[in-house]
Design a protein around this motif. Structure first.
Motif, PDB file in Angstrom:
ATOM      1  N   GLN A 110       0.848  -1.180   0.000  1.00 57.32           N
ATOM      2  CA  GLN A 110       0.000   0.000   0.000  1.00 57.32           C
ATOM      3  C   GLN A 110       0.885   1.232   0.000  1.00 57.32           C
ATOM      4  OE1 GLN A 110      -2.411  -0.872   3.576  1.00 57.32           O
ATOM      5  NE2 GLN A 110      -4.179  -0.971   2.231  1.00 57.32           N
ATOM      6  N   PHE A 111       0.297   2.366  -0.368  1.00 55.46           N
ATOM      7  CA  PHE A 111       1.007   3.639  -0.365  1.00 55.46           C
ATOM      8  C   PHE A 111       0.444   4.510   0.746  1.00 55.46           C
ATOM      9  CE2 PHE A 111       1.456   1.939  -4.583  1.00 55.46           C
ATOM     10  CZ  PHE A 111       2.758   2.263  -4.935  1.00 55.46           C
ATOM     11  N   PHE A 112       1.335   5.143   1.513  1.00 59.93           N
ATOM     12  CA  PHE A 112       0.955   5.989   2.633  1.00 59.93           C
ATOM     13  C   PHE A 112       1.603   7.355   2.423  1.00 59.93           C
ATOM     14  CE2 PHE A 112       1.163   1.609   3.936  1.00 59.93           C
ATOM     15  CZ  PHE A 112      -0.004   1.410   4.662  1.00 59.93           C
ATOM     16  N   ALA A 113       0.809   8.411   2.419  1.00 61.54           N
ATOM     17  CA  ALA A 113       1.343   9.756   2.207  1.00 61.54           C
ATOM     18  C   ALA A 113       0.962  10.649   3.378  1.00 61.54           C
ATOM     19  CB  ALA A 113       0.808  10.346   0.910  1.00 61.54           C
ATOM     20  N   THR A 114       1.950  11.362   3.900  1.00 64.71           N
ATOM     21  CA  THR A 114       1.687  12.283   5.000  1.00 64.71           C
ATOM     22  C   THR A 114       2.595  13.496   4.882  1.00 64.71           C
ATOM     23  OG1 THR A 114       1.428  12.489   7.405  1.00 64.71           O
ATOM     24  CG2 THR A 114       3.340  11.242   6.622  1.00 64.71           C
ATOM     25  N   LEU A 150       8.966  15.658  14.988  1.00 63.17           N
ATOM     26  CA  LEU A 150       9.414  15.092  16.260  1.00 63.17           C
ATOM     27  C   LEU A 150       8.722  13.757  16.531  1.00 63.17           C
ATOM     28  CD1 LEU A 150       9.468  18.320  18.471  1.00 63.17           C
ATOM     29  CD2 LEU A 150      11.358  17.246  17.247  1.00 63.17           C
ATOM     30  N   GLU A 151       7.643  13.497  15.787  1.00 61.21           N
ATOM     31  CA  GLU A 151       6.956  12.213  15.885  1.00 61.21           C
ATOM     32  C   GLU A 151       7.542  11.274  14.833  1.00 61.21           C
ATOM     33  OE1 GLU A 151       2.606  12.560  16.444  1.00 61.21           O
ATOM     34  OE2 GLU A 151       2.958  14.700  16.156  1.00 61.21           O
ATOM     35  N   CYS A 152       7.405  10.005  15.055  1.00 63.65           N
ATOM     36  CA  CYS A 152       7.958   9.005  14.142  1.00 63.65           C
ATOM     37  C   CYS A 152       7.008   8.770  12.962  1.00 63.65           C
ATOM     38  CB  CYS A 152       8.178   7.710  14.924  1.00 63.65           C
ATOM     39  SG  CYS A 152       8.874   6.389  13.936  1.00 63.65           S
ATOM     40  N   VAL A 153       7.555   8.740  11.754  1.00 61.16           N
ATOM     41  CA  VAL A 153       6.744   8.474  10.563  1.00 61.16           C
ATOM     42  C   VAL A 153       6.028   7.132  10.696  1.00 61.16           C
ATOM     43  CG1 VAL A 153       6.804   8.067   8.076  1.00 61.16           C
ATOM     44  CG2 VAL A 153       8.199   9.871   9.060  1.00 61.16           C
ATOM     45  N   ASP A 154       6.714   6.140  11.257  1.00 61.12           N
ATOM     46  CA  ASP A 154       6.103   4.816  11.424  1.00 61.12           C
ATOM     47  C   ASP A 154       4.835   4.889  12.274  1.00 61.12           C
ATOM     48  OD1 ASP A 154       8.084   3.639   9.923  1.00 61.12           O
ATOM     49  OD2 ASP A 154       9.311   3.113  11.651  1.00 61.12           O
ATOM     50  N   SER A 155       4.854   5.726  13.324  1.00 61.23           N
ATOM     51  CA  SER A 155       3.668   5.821  14.180  1.00 61.23           C
ATOM     52  C   SER A 155       2.536   6.545  13.468  1.00 61.23           C
ATOM     53  CB  SER A 155       4.006   6.503  15.517  1.00 61.23           C
ATOM     54  OG  SER A 155       4.362   7.852  15.326  1.00 61.23           O
ATOM     55  N   VAL A 156       2.861   7.519  12.619  1.00 63.98           N
ATOM     56  CA  VAL A 156       1.829   8.215  11.839  1.00 63.98           C
ATOM     57  C   VAL A 156       1.136   7.218  10.919  1.00 63.98           C
ATOM     58  CG1 VAL A 156       1.403  10.006  10.110  1.00 63.98           C
ATOM     59  CG2 VAL A 156       3.036  10.427  11.949  1.00 63.98           C
ATOM     60  N   ILE A 157       1.922   6.362  10.279  1.00 56.92           N
ATOM     61  CA  ILE A 157       1.361   5.359   9.371  1.00 56.92           C
ATOM     62  C   ILE A 157       0.558   4.318  10.138  1.00 56.92           C
ATOM     63  CG2 ILE A 157       1.984   3.457   7.806  1.00 56.92           C
ATOM     64  CD1 ILE A 157       4.258   5.269   6.774  1.00 56.92           C
ATOM     65  N   SER A 158       1.097   3.833  11.250  1.00 58.60           N
ATOM     66  CA  SER A 158       0.361   2.812  12.010  1.00 58.60           C
ATOM     67  C   SER A 158      -0.922   3.374  12.620  1.00 58.60           C
ATOM     68  CB  SER A 158       1.250   2.186  13.089  1.00 58.60           C
ATOM     69  OG  SER A 158       1.635   3.157  14.034  1.00 58.60           O
ATOM     70  N   GLY A 160      -2.749   5.414  11.064  1.00 60.42           N
ATOM     71  CA  GLY A 160      -3.649   5.631   9.931  1.00 60.42           C
ATOM     72  C   GLY A 160      -3.940   7.098   9.695  1.00 60.42           C
ATOM     73  N   ASP A 161      -3.115   8.005  10.252  1.00 57.49           N
ATOM     74  CA  ASP A 161      -3.340   9.437  10.108  1.00 57.49           C
ATOM     75  C   ASP A 161      -2.629   9.946   8.857  1.00 57.49           C
ATOM     76  OD1 ASP A 161      -4.113  12.012  10.559  1.00 57.49           O
ATOM     77  OD2 ASP A 161      -2.687  12.395  12.183  1.00 57.49           O
ATOM     78  N   CYS A 162      -3.015   9.375   7.705  1.00 58.15           N
ATOM     79  CA  CYS A 162      -2.380   9.730   6.443  1.00 58.15           C
ATOM     80  C   CYS A 162      -3.268   9.253   5.296  1.00 58.15           C
ATOM     81  CB  CYS A 162      -0.996   9.092   6.352  1.00 58.15           C
ATOM     82  SG  CYS A 162      -0.990   7.302   6.575  1.00 58.15           S
ATOM     83  N   LEU A 163      -2.923   9.693   4.102  1.00 54.52           N
ATOM     84  CA  LEU A 163      -3.619   9.219   2.910  1.00 54.52           C
ATOM     85  C   LEU A 163      -3.125   7.805   2.618  1.00 54.52           C
ATOM     86  CD1 LEU A 163      -5.342   9.630   0.324  1.00 54.52           C
ATOM     87  CD2 LEU A 163      -3.305  10.617  -0.733  1.00 54.52           C
ATOM     88  N   VAL A 164      -4.055   6.871   2.474  1.00 62.16           N
ATOM     89  CA  VAL A 164      -3.703   5.468   2.226  1.00 62.16           C
ATOM     90  C   VAL A 164      -4.300   5.044   0.887  1.00 62.16           C
ATOM     91  CG1 VAL A 164      -3.823   3.104   3.084  1.00 62.16           C
ATOM     92  CG2 VAL A 164      -3.734   5.008   4.714  1.00 62.16           C
TER      93      VAL A 164
END
Length: 197
Positions: A110-114, A150-158, A160-164
């Motif tokens: 999947q593609f995740f954009a933030t 300052l937040e981790c990209v991995d946590s943003v993706i996990s 789900g606070d991004c375009l999926v």
């Protein structure tokens, strides 16, 4: 239009070396932040004010300017995990767009954009970003408040606070393996209302 991704990190990503989540690592000096480049592990630490120069000089990440830009991610067929990143400068701040291709479930990339502000979470709350895909009479928009680097990209993706996008949806909006993402950043309505008072 922008180049695809950080060339300096391409080899590490293709070898399957994933970046650690710096958010869980101990930072000795609270004034120092770890490298925010999600493409590979980088031992650099520095003050928030010099993150942009570090990303540009060490990782050769390009920066685009203007309230509205178009980011072109090429080679969408590359195997996961793959990251495309660009910096966006507008409204007196710098933002980091991260587009990640990874397998959410085995065999299903999947593609995740933030969009992340190179600043504090409090500063990030003052902005709204919009990602837009537009092709063949189809339009898809994602609008949200950016997260802080300052937040981790991995946590943003996990979270789900991004375009999926699943692979078939990404293909609907891609053109010969390239995905054009329109990006617009504005100050948030709450911030505007407070400024008027």
């Amino acid at each position: 239009y922008a180049p695809t991704r950080c060339a300096a990190a391409q080899t590490s990503v293709e070898q399957g070396i994933l970046p650690p989540c710096h958010h869980h690592e101990a930072v000795h000096d609270p004034q120092l932040v770890p490298c925010t480049c999600p493409l590979f592990s980088c031992p650099w630490e520095g003050h928030l004010e010099v993150v942009v120069s570090h990303l540009r000089q060490t990782h050769r990440i390009n920066i685009l300017q203007g309230a509205e830009i178009v980011f072109l991610a090429t080679d969408m067929h590359l195997p996961a995990p793959t990251d495309w990143i660009i910096m966006h400068s507008c409204l007196g701040h710098q933002f980091l767009l991260v587009l990640r291709k990874q397998e959410k479930y085995e065999g299903h990339p999947q593609f995740f954009a933030t969009m992340m502000l190179i600043g504090t979470p409090t500063q990030a709350d003052n902005f709204t970003y919009r990602l837009e895909l537009n092709r063949n009479q189809r339009r898809l928009k994602w609008e949200a408040t950016p997260r802080s680097v300052l937040e981790c990209v991995d946590s943003v993706i996990s979270d789900g606070d991004c375009l999926v996008l699943n692979t078939s949806l990404a293909q609907l909006f891609s053109d010969n393996g390239s995905l054009a993402i329109g990006i617009a950043i504005t100050t948030s309505k709450v911030h505007n209302a407070e400024a008027e008072m």
